[in-house]
Scaffold this motif. Structure first.
Motif, PDB file in Angstrom:
ATOM      1  N   LYS A 111      -6.775  11.408  -5.769  1.00  0.00           N
ATOM      2  CA  LYS A 111      -6.239  12.248  -4.691  1.00  0.00           C
ATOM      3  C   LYS A 111      -6.996  12.061  -3.374  1.00  0.00           C
ATOM      4  O   LYS A 111      -7.297  13.004  -2.657  1.00  0.00           O
ATOM      5  CB  LYS A 111      -6.214  13.715  -5.109  1.00  0.00           C
ATOM      6  N   ILE A 112      -7.287  10.807  -3.065  1.00  0.00           N
ATOM      7  CA  ILE A 112      -7.937  10.471  -1.806  1.00  0.00           C
ATOM      8  C   ILE A 112      -6.853  10.494  -0.733  1.00  0.00           C
ATOM      9  O   ILE A 112      -5.808   9.873  -0.901  1.00  0.00           O
ATOM     10  CB  ILE A 112      -8.596   9.078  -1.885  1.00  0.00           C
ATOM     11  N   PRO A 113      -7.075  11.196   0.369  1.00  0.00           N
ATOM     12  CA  PRO A 113      -6.070  11.207   1.439  1.00  0.00           C
ATOM     13  C   PRO A 113      -5.743   9.780   1.889  1.00  0.00           C
ATOM     14  O   PRO A 113      -6.622   8.919   1.950  1.00  0.00           O
ATOM     15  CB  PRO A 113      -6.748  12.000   2.562  1.00  0.00           C
ATOM     16  N   TRP A 114      -4.474   9.562   2.246  1.00  0.00           N
ATOM     17  CA  TRP A 114      -4.023   8.206   2.521  1.00  0.00           C
ATOM     18  C   TRP A 114      -4.789   7.537   3.656  1.00  0.00           C
ATOM     19  O   TRP A 114      -5.034   6.332   3.616  1.00  0.00           O
ATOM     20  CB  TRP A 114      -2.511   8.149   2.772  1.00  0.00           C
ATOM     21  N   LYS A 115      -5.191   8.303   4.679  1.00  0.00           N
ATOM     22  CA  LYS A 115      -5.911   7.689   5.798  1.00  0.00           C
ATOM     23  C   LYS A 115      -7.277   7.164   5.358  1.00  0.00           C
ATOM     24  O   LYS A 115      -7.690   6.070   5.756  1.00  0.00           O
ATOM     25  CB  LYS A 115      -6.084   8.692   6.945  1.00  0.00           C
ATOM     26  N   GLN A 116      -7.983   7.949   4.543  1.00  0.00           N
ATOM     27  CA  GLN A 116      -9.284   7.498   4.037  1.00  0.00           C
ATOM     28  C   GLN A 116      -9.116   6.318   3.089  1.00  0.00           C
ATOM     29  O   GLN A 116      -9.880   5.351   3.138  1.00  0.00           O
ATOM     30  CB  GLN A 116     -10.002   8.633   3.322  1.00  0.00           C
ATOM     31  N   ALA A 117      -8.111   6.398   2.224  1.00  0.00           N
ATOM     32  CA  ALA A 117      -7.862   5.302   1.286  1.00  0.00           C
ATOM     33  C   ALA A 117      -7.512   4.021   2.034  1.00  0.00           C
ATOM     34  O   ALA A 117      -8.057   2.953   1.742  1.00  0.00           O
ATOM     35  CB  ALA A 117      -6.736   5.684   0.324  1.00  0.00           C
ATOM     36  N   LEU A 118      -6.626   4.134   3.005  1.00  0.00           N
ATOM     37  CA  LEU A 118      -6.207   2.964   3.769  1.00  0.00           C
ATOM     38  C   LEU A 118      -7.383   2.358   4.529  1.00  0.00           C
ATOM     39  O   LEU A 118      -7.565   1.133   4.538  1.00  0.00           O
ATOM     40  CB  LEU A 118      -5.073   3.320   4.732  1.00  0.00           C
ATOM     41  N   PHE A 168       0.811  -1.223   0.000  1.00  0.00           N
ATOM     42  CA  PHE A 168       0.000   0.000   0.000  1.00  0.00           C
ATOM     43  C   PHE A 168       0.846   1.275   0.000  1.00  0.00           C
ATOM     44  O   PHE A 168       0.717   2.115  -0.887  1.00  0.00           O
ATOM     45  CB  PHE A 168      -0.985   0.026   1.185  1.00  0.00           C
ATOM     46  N   PHE A 169       1.700   1.453   1.004  1.00  0.00           N
ATOM     47  CA  PHE A 169       2.445   2.716   1.112  1.00  0.00           C
ATOM     48  C   PHE A 169       3.444   2.918  -0.028  1.00  0.00           C
ATOM     49  O   PHE A 169       3.501   4.021  -0.592  1.00  0.00           O
ATOM     50  CB  PHE A 169       3.114   2.854   2.482  1.00  0.00           C
ATOM     51  N   PRO A 170       4.228   1.888  -0.416  1.00  0.00           N
ATOM     52  CA  PRO A 170       5.109   2.118  -1.563  1.00  0.00           C
ATOM     53  C   PRO A 170       4.342   2.480  -2.838  1.00  0.00           C
ATOM     54  O   PRO A 170       4.772   3.350  -3.603  1.00  0.00           O
ATOM     55  CB  PRO A 170       5.839   0.779  -1.742  1.00  0.00           C
ATOM     56  N   LEU A 171       3.206   1.852  -3.049  1.00  0.00           N
ATOM     57  CA  LEU A 171       2.412   2.156  -4.236  1.00  0.00           C
ATOM     58  C   LEU A 171       1.748   3.523  -4.119  1.00  0.00           C
ATOM     59  O   LEU A 171       1.768   4.314  -5.064  1.00  0.00           O
ATOM     60  CB  LEU A 171       1.362   1.061  -4.443  1.00  0.00           C
ATOM     61  N   TYR A 172       1.183   3.806  -2.953  1.00  0.00           N
ATOM     62  CA  TYR A 172       0.481   5.084  -2.763  1.00  0.00           C
ATOM     63  C   TYR A 172       1.434   6.266  -2.946  1.00  0.00           C
ATOM     64  O   TYR A 172       1.109   7.234  -3.611  1.00  0.00           O
ATOM     65  CB  TYR A 172      -0.161   5.124  -1.371  1.00  0.00           C
ATOM     66  N   TYR A 173       2.612   6.171  -2.347  1.00  0.00           N
ATOM     67  CA  TYR A 173       3.553   7.293  -2.419  1.00  0.00           C
ATOM     68  C   TYR A 173       4.518   7.210  -3.597  1.00  0.00           C
ATOM     69  O   TYR A 173       5.153   8.207  -3.940  1.00  0.00           O
ATOM     70  CB  TYR A 173       4.339   7.415  -1.104  1.00  0.00           C
ATOM     71  N   GLY A 174       4.629   6.051  -4.233  1.00  0.00           N
ATOM     72  CA  GLY A 174       5.605   5.912  -5.299  1.00  0.00           C
ATOM     73  C   GLY A 174       5.045   5.902  -6.706  1.00  0.00           C
ATOM     74  O   GLY A 174       5.797   5.945  -7.678  1.00  0.00           O
ATOM     75  N   LEU A 175       3.716   5.858  -6.843  1.00  0.00           N
ATOM     76  CA  LEU A 175       3.125   5.737  -8.171  1.00  0.00           C
ATOM     77  C   LEU A 175       3.460   6.922  -9.073  1.00  0.00           C
ATOM     78  O   LEU A 175       3.884   6.737 -10.213  1.00  0.00           O
ATOM     79  CB  LEU A 175       1.605   5.559  -8.073  1.00  0.00           C
TER      80      LEU A 175
END
Length: 167
Positions: free
Chosen positions: A131-138, A59-66
């Motif tokens: 552009k969904i905030p990471w907390k909501q997406a997670l 999740f985090f590598p993809l969310y921040y690295g895409l």
């Protein structure tokens, strides 16, 4: 293809193999749970927990690295960037209207349906594009993974019992 991957991962400890299989975009936990229970003979509760953890790892590598990946692929391998952009467009199209209407619940429902291309990878890509905030997406994706895990485990154990019983 998945058979080759399962065979390769079979040389690792069963728990680690389950985590690694679930972390891969091919199958995710939808493949890892049945393989862990039926082939690697893990206890169903252990299989579901390890598959959940493995599926959540990207999740985090993809969310921040895409976006970084898209930028650099465009410079180095434009043809691969075009393929990634096509995938991103499809992910956006699958989730955008539902997310606009239902918010993070849409991500949960999308991820919770254990069908091809409805897993963590597609949902995370859609979250980045929208552009969904990471907390909501997670939150939405975790809820969806829980739902998908329960469905897949129920089908795996249920079908296993049906086919193992004597007629």
């Amino acid at each position: 293809m998945s058979g080759v991957i399962v065979d390769f991962l079979g040389q690792f400890p069963r728990g680690l193999a389950t985590v690694l299989l679930a972390a891969m975009p091919i199958g995710e936990l939808r493949l890892a749970i049945p393989v862990a229970v039926e082939i690697w003979l893990l206890h169903p509760v252990r299989a579901i927990l390890l598959a959940f953890i493995g599926n959540l790892l990207p999740f985090f590598p993809l969310y921040y690295g895409l976006n970084w990946m898209r930028k650099h692929l465009r410079e180095w391998w434009p043809w691969l960037a075009d393929k990634l952009d096509d995938y991103v467009g499809r992910a956006e199209g699958k989730v955008k209207e539902k997310y606009t209407r239902y918010g993070a619940v849409a991500l949960a429902l999308f991820t919770g349906i254990p069908l091809p291309f409805t897993g963590l990878y597609t949902a995370t890509v859609a979250a980045v594009v929208l552009k969904i905030p990471w907390k909501q997406a997670l939150a939405g994706i975790v809820l969806g993974l829980i739902i998908a895990s329960i469905i897949v485990l129920s089908l795996t154990v249920g079908l296993s019992n049906v086919f193992s019983s004597q007629f």
